[in-house]
Write a protein that holds these residues in place. Structure first.
Motif, short mmCIF file in Angstrom:
data_model
loop_
_atom_site.label_atom_id
_atom_site.label_comp_id
_atom_site.label_asym_id
_atom_site.label_seq_id
_atom_site.Cartn_x
_atom_site.Cartn_y
_atom_site.Cartn_z
N ALA A 39 -29.92 -59.48 46.72
CA ALA A 39 -28.59 -60.70 46.12
C ALA A 39 -27.85 -60.16 45.24
O ALA A 39 -28.02 -59.08 44.75
CB ALA A 39 -29.43 -61.95 45.51
N GLN A 40 -26.90 -60.53 45.50
CA GLN A 40 -25.60 -60.03 44.77
C GLN A 40 -24.37 -61.56 44.56
O GLN A 40 -24.17 -61.50 46.08
CB GLN A 40 -24.62 -59.18 45.13
CG GLN A 40 -23.93 -59.20 46.38
CD GLN A 40 -23.38 -58.23 47.27
OE1 GLN A 40 -23.04 -57.73 48.20
NE2 GLN A 40 -22.29 -57.51 46.01
N PHE A 41 -23.90 -61.31 43.34
CA PHE A 41 -22.15 -62.36 43.09
C PHE A 41 -21.02 -61.38 43.32
O PHE A 41 -21.02 -60.12 43.49
CB PHE A 41 -22.24 -63.34 41.59
CG PHE A 41 -23.46 -64.04 41.38
CD1 PHE A 41 -22.84 -64.90 42.08
CD2 PHE A 41 -24.10 -63.33 40.47
CE1 PHE A 41 -23.97 -66.48 42.46
CE2 PHE A 41 -25.15 -64.81 40.57
CZ PHE A 41 -25.01 -65.81 41.03
N TYR A 42 -20.25 -61.94 44.65
CA TYR A 42 -18.30 -61.16 44.23
C TYR A 42 -17.87 -62.50 43.85
O TYR A 42 -17.99 -63.07 45.15
CB TYR A 42 -18.44 -60.19 45.78
CG TYR A 42 -17.29 -59.69 45.83
CD1 TYR A 42 -16.62 -58.76 45.18
CD2 TYR A 42 -16.25 -59.92 46.91
CE1 TYR A 42 -15.89 -58.61 45.13
CE2 TYR A 42 -15.20 -59.17 46.93
CZ TYR A 42 -14.90 -58.76 45.93
OH TYR A 42 -13.59 -58.04 46.30
N GLU A 43 -17.49 -61.98 43.35
CA GLU A 43 -16.92 -63.03 43.26
C GLU A 43 -17.64 -64.99 42.56
O GLU A 43 -17.95 -64.14 41.68
CB GLU A 43 -15.06 -63.33 43.50
CG GLU A 43 -14.01 -62.23 43.99
CD GLU A 43 -13.16 -62.00 44.43
OE1 GLU A 43 -12.55 -63.37 45.68
OE2 GLU A 43 -12.25 -61.54 44.65
N PRO A 94 -27.05 -59.14 39.84
CA PRO A 94 -25.82 -58.67 39.93
C PRO A 94 -24.60 -58.82 40.48
O PRO A 94 -24.74 -59.33 41.44
CB PRO A 94 -26.00 -56.24 40.35
CG PRO A 94 -26.76 -57.37 41.63
CD PRO A 94 -28.46 -58.29 41.27
N GLU A 95 -23.35 -58.31 39.36
CA GLU A 95 -21.98 -58.85 39.81
C GLU A 95 -21.14 -57.49 40.64
O GLU A 95 -20.86 -57.42 39.51
CB GLU A 95 -21.37 -59.63 39.00
CG GLU A 95 -19.53 -60.12 39.93
CD GLU A 95 -19.45 -61.39 39.41
OE1 GLU A 95 -18.11 -61.81 38.93
OE2 GLU A 95 -20.08 -61.77 37.84
N THR A 96 -21.10 -57.51 41.43
CA THR A 96 -20.18 -55.89 42.29
C THR A 96 -19.94 -55.78 43.83
O THR A 96 -20.62 -57.42 44.35
CB THR A 96 -21.98 -55.39 42.71
OG1 THR A 96 -21.82 -54.18 42.72
CG2 THR A 96 -22.81 -55.58 42.99
N PRO A 97 -19.12 -55.71 43.93
CA PRO A 97 -18.57 -55.45 45.29
C PRO A 97 -18.64 -54.56 45.44
O PRO A 97 -18.34 -54.01 47.44
CB PRO A 97 -16.57 -55.20 45.28
CG PRO A 97 -16.81 -54.18 43.51
CD PRO A 97 -17.80 -54.34 42.84
N ALA A 98 -20.28 -53.84 46.01
CA ALA A 98 -20.66 -52.85 46.54
C ALA A 98 -21.19 -53.16 47.63
O ALA A 98 -21.70 -54.67 47.70
CB ALA A 98 -21.75 -51.73 45.62
N PRO A 99 -21.52 -52.72 48.64
CA PRO A 99 -22.16 -53.25 49.78
C PRO A 99 -23.79 -53.76 48.94
O PRO A 99 -24.56 -53.22 48.59
CB PRO A 99 -21.85 -51.84 50.89
CG PRO A 99 -21.37 -50.97 50.29
CD PRO A 99 -20.80 -51.22 48.66
N ILE A 100 -24.03 -55.05 50.53
CA ILE A 100 -25.61 -55.36 49.89
C ILE A 100 -26.87 -54.22 49.77
O ILE A 100 -27.65 -54.48 49.10
CB ILE A 100 -25.50 -57.09 50.15
CG1 ILE A 100 -26.56 -57.73 48.87
CG2 ILE A 100 -25.90 -56.13 51.55
CD1 ILE A 100 -27.15 -58.79 49.90
N SER A 101 -26.59 -53.44 51.18
CA SER A 101 -27.56 -52.71 51.21
C SER A 101 -27.25 -51.23 50.65
O SER A 101 -28.87 -50.75 50.77
CB SER A 101 -27.10 -52.00 52.24
OG SER A 101 -25.43 -51.28 52.54
#
Length: 306
Positions: free
Chosen positions: A140-144, A247-254
């Protein structure tokens, strides 16, 4: 009692109580040394805790509304602020700690109380060391203001079919429910006859800024076994993921680490939040929530909720 019933009205109850306490505690302070005065104050607070505990139980039986307990909690805090200015632990009495927690709990609105139950379940999940209901693996990730979820797989699911297998799918919900009423609840495809399903599905859920920053926000993953006619899909297990662990990140979720969530199912009705909900028999939201909870629990547990 007057303070609990009339705290925010034109009422002098708390003022009278405070004048009485101030006068008598001042007399004690003038005639005792510091150690004896401190010990006497501890006894006063212990007695106060016992009185308040009995008051809570008596008024639960009378089906008092949440505002009553909220006001009583406020009365307690006013007294604490006035008389515990010696830098000691405010709630050194175990009875008083318990009372303060119960007043906070019973003073919650029903929607807050339901979310408190889910928070207790999430905390219970953190304490699991040997998962007996299986494991769900996600990323899981938050992006914006977007939440991206990758539901990867499950392992060692509990068999629900007579063939010793399971036709499972995962439904996602966001909690507290009222904060996410307009948000779509993702659902995976069903994987038949499998205790080690490979879901491998990705979802992107747009959220508002307020939703993204919801205090104590939770993602709930519910695994169900699909009935042939979809009339009675059986509950298999559930797990929670806190917003604070995403995490809040623009990195690829993979590129993010997989999160292994231990599955659970409700096994008892001993929790404080559940007991508080049970005391609200006239509240439709509480009744409906307890009804859904019954459906997740073994039938032998149902009798005490009916």
């Amino acid at each position: 009692m007057e303070g609990a019933e009339l705290l925010h009205q034109d009422c002098s109850s708390m003022e009278r109580v405070m004048r009485y306490l101030e006068a008598n505690l001042d007399t004690l302070y003038q005639h005792l040394n510091n150690d004896n005065f401190s010990r006497t104050l501890d006894i006063v607070w212990e007695q106060l805790g016992e009185v308040l505990y009995e008051l809570i139980q008596a008024n639960l039986e009378k089906r008092r509304p949440p505002s009553f307990f909220s006001n009583l909690h406020e009365c307690l805090k006013i007294m604490v602020r006035s008389f515990r200015q010696d830098n000691k632990d405010i709630y050194s009495s175990e009875t008083l700690k318990r009372v303060e927690y119960l007043l906070k709990l019973h003073g919650m609105e029903t929607r807050e109380l339901i979310h408190q139950y889910h928070l207790e379940r999430w905390q219970e999940q953190q304490a699991i060391t040997e998962p007996k209901m299986g494991i769900l693996t996600v990323r899981a990730q938050f992006y914006e203001d977007n939440l991206k979820l990758e539901i990867l797989n499950a392992r060692n699911l509990v068999a629900t079919d007579s063939n010793g297998l399971c036709d499972s799918y995962v439904r996602v919900a966001f909690l507290p429910e009222d904060a996410f009423a307009n948000v779509l609840k993702p659902k995976t495809q069903t994987h038949s006859k499998n205790l080690f399903p490979l879901y491998d599905e990705m979802f992107q859920i747009p959220l508002t800024s307020e939703q993204r920053r919801t205090p104590d926000g939770l993602i709930q993953f519910i695994i169900k076994d699909k009935d042939m006619f979809s009339m009675n899909n059986a509950f298999v297990g559930e797990a929670y993921l806190s917003f604070s662990d995403v995490p809040e990140t623009p990195a690829p979720i993979s590129s993010l680490p997989q999160q292994h969530l231990f599955l659970m199912r409700p096994s008892s009705i001993d929790g404080d939040a559940i007991k508080a909900l049970e005391s609200r028999q006239g509240d439709k939201q509480a009744r409906e929530f307890l009804k859904k909870l019954r459906q997740k629990m073994p039938s032998k547990q149902f009798f005490s909720l009916s």
